[in-house]
Enzyme design. Structure first.
Site, PDB file in Angstrom:
ATOM      1  CG  ASP A  34      10.500  -9.542  -5.935  1.00  0.00           C
ATOM      2  OD1 ASP A  34       9.580  -9.998  -5.957  1.00  0.00           O
ATOM      3  OD2 ASP A  34      11.514  -9.348  -5.352  1.00  0.00           O
ATOM      4  CG  HIS A  93       2.414  -9.805  -4.428  1.00  0.00           C
ATOM      5  ND1 HIS A  93       2.137  -9.986  -3.164  1.00  0.00           N
ATOM      6  CD2 HIS A  93       3.648 -10.691  -4.657  1.00  0.00           C
ATOM      7  CE1 HIS A  93       2.957 -10.885  -2.581  1.00  0.00           C
ATOM      8  NE2 HIS A  93       3.692 -11.154  -3.343  1.00  0.00           N
ATOM      9  CG  ASN A 134       4.419 -17.129  -3.321  1.00  0.00           C
ATOM     10  OD1 ASN A 134       4.354 -18.172  -3.952  1.00  0.00           O
ATOM     11  ND2 ASN A 134       5.382 -16.436  -3.563  1.00  0.00           N
ATOM     12  N   GLY A 140       4.111 -19.667   1.110  1.00  0.00           N
ATOM     13  CA  GLY A 140       5.213 -18.650   0.871  1.00  0.00           C
ATOM     14  C   GLY A 140       4.883 -17.229   0.806  1.00  0.00           C
ATOM     15  CB  CYS A 196      -0.996  -0.080   1.201  1.00  0.00           C
ATOM     16  SG  CYS A 196      -2.496  -0.989   1.056  1.00  0.00           S
TER      17      CYS A 196
END
Ligand code: AMP
Ligand code: ZN
Length: 118
Positions: free
Chosen positions: A31, A100, A87, A93, A8
């Site tokens: 990432d 996402h 995940n 995980g 967020c």
């Protein structure tokens, strides 16, 4: 917005990220811990914890994200294809509890199968 949620804060621009795309529904950024030559996160602007918290109000958003994935992959030059990973929960995980989709491709991606990419 959840005030203690990392994604967020990234969506709100309070924490910086390497953004590659954004629109009224989603933000897409790299990432921080790249597992392949291309490793992006597709993050809805709405704070949804995981797939477990989806309801029918989210059907349009989820379909939108699915259709966005190949467009982003193409922009990233992933002509041979790409991998997506979601995940869900600690057992799956998940470590950031804001839904996402990982989009991975290019060099460094292991072969076919379910080897743990992320
Ligand atoms: P997951 O295990 O599906 O919850 O994955 C969370 C992902 O978020 C991991 O691959 C992390 O490397 C990534 N991540 C954590 N913090 C950040 C950040 N500040 N910016 C970009 N990616 C991040
Ligand atoms: Zn959030």
């Amino acid at each position: 917005m959840s005030t203690d949620c990392l994604f967020c804060k990234i969506v709100a621009g309070e924490i910086s990220s390497e953004q590659v795309y954004s629109d009224e529904h989603v933000v897409v950024f790299k990432d921080i811990n790249q597992k392949a030559a291309v490793h992006l996160l597709i993050v809805p602007r709405e704070h949804i914890i995981s797939l477990n918290e989806l309801d029918e109000r989210h059907d349009g958003l989820m379909a939108y994200m699915m259709r966005l994935l190949p467009k982003i992959a193409k922009e990233q030059g992933l002509d041979q294809g790409f991998r997506t990973v979601i995940n869900t929960g600690p057992g799956g995980g998940q470590v950031v509890f804001h839904l996402h989709i990982h989009l991975l491709g290019g060099a460094g991606l292991s072969g076919v199968g379910f080897s743990r990419a992320v």
